[in-house]
Structure formats: C-alpha cells, structure tokens
Design an enzyme around this catalytic site. Structure first.
Site, PDB file in Angstrom:
ATOM      1  N   HIS A 190      57.778  21.861  37.423  1.00 25.58           N
ATOM      2  CA  HIS A 190      58.179  23.264  38.183  1.00 25.58           C
ATOM      3  C   HIS A 190      57.921  24.302  37.290  1.00 25.58           C
ATOM      4  O   HIS A 190      58.593  25.560  37.328  1.00 25.58           O
ATOM      5  CB  HIS A 190      60.024  23.145  38.069  1.00 25.58           C
ATOM      6  N   SER A 212      35.712  44.079  35.088  1.00 24.51           N
ATOM      7  CA  SER A 212      36.069  44.665  36.240  1.00 24.51           C
ATOM      8  C   SER A 212      35.196  45.929  36.258  1.00 24.51           C
ATOM      9  O   SER A 212      34.748  46.633  35.370  1.00 24.51           O
ATOM     10  CB  SER A 212      37.677  45.123  36.102  1.00 24.51           C
ATOM     11  N   LYS A 258      39.294  45.027  31.135  1.00 21.48           N
ATOM     12  CA  LYS A 258      39.393  43.660  31.766  1.00 21.48           C
ATOM     13  C   LYS A 258      38.442  42.507  31.305  1.00 21.48           C
ATOM     14  O   LYS A 258      37.135  42.788  31.167  1.00 21.48           O
ATOM     15  CB  LYS A 258      39.583  43.576  33.513  1.00 21.48           C
ATOM     16  N   GLU A 303      38.480  31.106  39.040  1.00 24.15           N
ATOM     17  CA  GLU A 303      38.975  31.290  40.409  1.00 24.15           C
ATOM     18  C   GLU A 303      37.876  30.856  41.410  1.00 24.15           C
ATOM     19  O   GLU A 303      38.785  30.326  42.399  1.00 24.15           O
ATOM     20  CB  GLU A 303      39.046  32.830  40.501  1.00 24.15           C
TER      21      GLU A 303
END
Ligand code: ARG
Length: 472
Positions: free
Chosen positions: A167, A289, A295, A302
């Site tokens: 969970h 970025s 970043k 992804e």
C-alpha cells in the site's frame, strides 16, 4: 498508405486484373496499399517463396529448370533489396506483389508459376510467422540482458537492507537484492511466455492452405515445413488464413512485459526522488530541465513506464480487429502488422537502453536503512516473538499494536522501548525481544523458501545465474 496516382491506371497491371475492365481508383489504391508497412517482410517473403518453388519442383508441379530460374530471380530481388536498390512503385499493392512484379521483370513470364497452389492469404501469415520467429529470438535475448543487469545489481548489493512496501506504506525490511530479483522474476515469466509462443503456434506452417480451401495441386506441405524449419503444418485451411491468434499471443506477452517495465520504472522514478534517494541514476540516463537549472529528471525511466500504454493499445487493437470477423480471410487482417511490428520495435529499443541504465545505478545504503526507521517495519517480528512463546497470533498482534501506538505517541521507534515497557504490553515478552526486532534479525529470520533471508537470496542469485547461463 501510399500517395494516390494522379491518373487512373489501366486494369491490366494488377495481378487480379483479368476480372476487371477498369483500373482501380488511385485513391482506393493508395488507401489499400500496405507496402510501406509490410516491406520489412521482404526477406521472409523471399525465403517462403524459395521453399514453395522448391516443393513445386519436387512434386513435379513445375519443372526443376523453372524452379531454378525462380530461385535465382528471387535471390536477385533479395540482393537488390539488401543493397537498397529495389525500386518500389505506388502500384505495388503489398510486399508480395512487389516481389512478384520485380521477379517478372527479371526472369519473365515464368515468374507467374510461383503463385501456383498458393495465395497471398496463406503467404502473408507465413511471412508474419517467419518474421516473428526471428523477433521473438531477439526479444528473448533482450529480456535476458535485462535479467542479467538486475542480477548483477542483486549480487553487488548482497545484504543491503531497504523497506519493502505494501500500500506504499513501509511494511517489512527486505534485502535490496530481494527487491531486484522480484522484478527479475517478472521478466523471466515474459521470457517463458515468448518461448511458449515460439514453441507453439510459431512452429506451425500456414503455407499450403492457399486461399482458404486448400488446393487441387499435389503439394507437399510437410516438405515446405521442413525447408522452412517448422515442426508441423496447420490443421485446417479455413482457420489458417483467418487465424491471427499468434499475433494476439505475441501482443499479450509484449503488453504484459510493458506492464512489468512500467512497474520497475515507476519504482526507479520514486526511489531516485530527493524524498527517497535510495538510488541515483547515472547522468547519462538522466535529463535536465530547460527552465529549472537544478533539475535532473528520470526521463528515460518515465519513457519506459510510458511504453506500457502503446503496448497495451496494440493488444486491444488486435483483439478488436479480430472480434466478430467472419471466416476466413478479410482485408481487415492487413491491419495486423503495424501493432505487431511496433510492439517488437518498442521492446527491442527498451532492451537496448534498460540494461546500461541499470548497470550504472548507484544505491545509497544509508538512505535505504534510514527509511526502515520509519513505519515500524519490524512490528511483525515482535508479534512473532510472542507467538514463539505460545501466545495466539491475534493476541500478539493486539499487544504489539499497543506498543506501536505508545512508541508513536513518544515519537520513537520500537527499538527505544525497554524490556520493562515491552512486558507492560504483554507479560510473555522475553529478554530476546530487543534483539528480535532489529532490522538485521528481521531479515535473517525470513528463511522460508523464496523469503528475504540472505541465505535464501544468495541461493536465488545462484539459481538465476545458472538459468541465465544455460540454454543461451
Ligand atoms: N496485404 C495483404 C495482407 O496483409 C495480403 C493478403 C491479401 N489478400 C487478398 N486476398 N487481398 O493481408
């Protein structure tokens, strides 16, 4: 889809033109052409045709001199294609017509004999199976590369401890190696699924079903199967030309593999975030970025996660294509190739980038250990301690629950509780409780088969390594 021709063409240039008095509308011709997609089947089309020609000669359906001419012509077409010299034109409806057209230009009218006792309907399924046999081999090799990289990480981080989650809440401590091997097992199942397809439907030769009903010529399908390396021939000619189950099986395996990739990628994304920082991805597999200078983003992970969308889409596409389709061949089936090709291409590309991305991961031992300090991951050990004293598990669960509530109220971990405090929650707590709830002990005691105890995980590593070295 090809570009429509400006003017309507004469009917006689089509293989099926005899029945027509008028050429196809260029818009319809462009709409129905599959050449841009199925051209990659060309080498398989040639091999299939060569086997067919050989069999026709063996069965005395054509002369052996004719078969030889066909073989040589087909080889020339393949050579031209391999050298990038094979010219296509908008009139070539698909790869089969392209090959036949070029063959006729090279060897003359004897080219017309090749299509004896054969239809594009059985030809195209054969090509597709031959193509998939190759791709499946490549994909299995790719899956094994991924598993090897996961195994190397598992071996390298032997006894490092991290939280295991249920969970998305800290549940119990596990070895990082155990977590890595968990993902590996999913890829192993993907490998087995592809292997089952390779040894199942991809061992059955479709050629010889002809258009749908078989043929009046005395063909020998078993011979063609032997030439092309199929173990057997398909059973029913009507089923054969309309069957794309093997595509569904392939796409189901690919989609599930995509799902597995997305689950691994998801955890890599989370675990590399500044909040977790269990791992750092190599700069070569991270991106910056364009606006935020600080970043470093896990874009590759992804994208791996995102591929599940297209792979699942391809499966649904194929199932929908087949749903309600009457027997036997229908042109709808021409739509089978794009999902199959794209699924194979997508996974092959994944298997190029994922192994080096895994190989260059850095794990942070302290961060993983520190995360185990949150969420009372050894509470079950405290309950098991009571169970070993003969306390029923439910009662033990209750007592430890009270201990956790107390410790949480103090803003402390279970290890901060004294022996007396433990006994306050249940008198059966023995001295060993302080020892029993350490992370190390918690992990070491999970000796059940397939559990996270170092001895089990080491044995699993050995077994997986053996699996990955044998039948390469
Ligand atoms: N390009 C077609 C396909 O991929 C080949 C079979 C065509 N057969 C036919 N009868 N029109 O399905």
């Amino acid at each position: 889809m090809a570009k429509p021709n400006k003017k309507n063409q004469v009917a006689s240039s089509k293989a099926w033109s005899g029945r027509f008095t008028k050429g196809p509308d260029p818009r319809a011709e462009a709409f129905s052409s599959s050449l841009a997609v199925d051209i990659r089947l060309l080498p398989f089309d040639i091999v299939g045709s060569q086997a067919h020609a050989e069999m026709l000669a063996q069965q005395k359906i054509i002369k052996s001199t004719e078969a030889k001419t066909l073989q040589q012509g087909l080889k020339k077409v393949l050579d031209e294609w391999e050298r990038g010299k094979l010219e296509t034109n908008a009139r070539d409806e698909d790869v089969h017509m392209l090959v036949e057209r070029r063959l006729r230009e090279l060897i003359g009218s004897v080219a017309g004999k090749l299509h004896t006792a054969r239809s594009r309907n059985d030809q195209v399924v054969t090509d597709l199976k031959l193509y998939l046999r190759d791709e499946v081999e490549e994909l299995i090799a790719g899956l094994r590369r991924v598993q090897r990289s996961l195994l190397k990480l598992a071996e390298k981080h032997g006894e490092w401890i991290m939280p295991g989650y249920t969970h998305v809440q800290v549940a119990q401590p596990v070895l990082a190696a155990h977590w890595l091997l968990a993902h590996l097992e999913a890829f192993h199942r993907d490998e087995k699924r592809l292997l089952a397809l390779r040894q199942g439907a991809l061992e059955e030769l479709p050629l010889g079903a002809a258009a749908l009903a078989g043929t009046t010529h005395p063909i020998n399908r078993t011979l063609v199967a032997k030439y092309l390396g199929f173990k057997q021939v398909t059973a029913n000619s009507m089923d054969t030309v309309g069957d794309r189950d093997f595509c569904v099986e392939f796409l189901a395996a690919a989609a599930l593999c995509g799902v597995h990739l997305s689950r691994l990628a998801e955890e890599l994304v989370w675990f590399s975030s500044s909040e977790f920082k269990f791992i750092t991805m190599d700069q070569g597999f991270s991106t910056g970025s364009s606006i935020m200078p600080q970043k470093r983003n896990p874009d590759i992970a992804e994208l791996l996660r995102g591929k599940a969308g297209r792979l699942t889409g391809h499966l649904v596409n194929m199932l929908t294509l087949l749903k309600g389709l009457p027997l036997t061949y229908n042109r709808d089936l021409q739509e089978d190739k794009e999902p199959v090709f794209d699924a194979a291409d997508t996974l092959l590309a994944v298997f190029v980038v994922l192994p080096p991305m895994l190989d260059t991961l850095t794990f942070h031992r302290e961060r993983m250990l520190a995360a185990c300090g949150q969420g009372y991951p050894t509470a079950t050990e405290a309950a098991d301690h009571l169970v070993r004293q003969g306390v029923p598990f439910r009662e033990a669960h209750e007592a430890v629950g009270r201990a956790v509530t107390f410790a949480a109220g103090q803003g402390q971990g279970l290890e901060a509780l004294t022996q007396d405090q433990w006994q306050g929650f249940h008198q059966a707590f023995q001295k060993g409780i302080l020892q029993d709830i350490t992370l190390k002990n918690s992990v070491e005691r999970k000796k059940s088969l397939g559990g996270t105890a170092p001895a089990q995980v080491r044995a699993a590593c050995v077994q997986v390594r053996r699996r990955l070295t044998e039948n390469k």
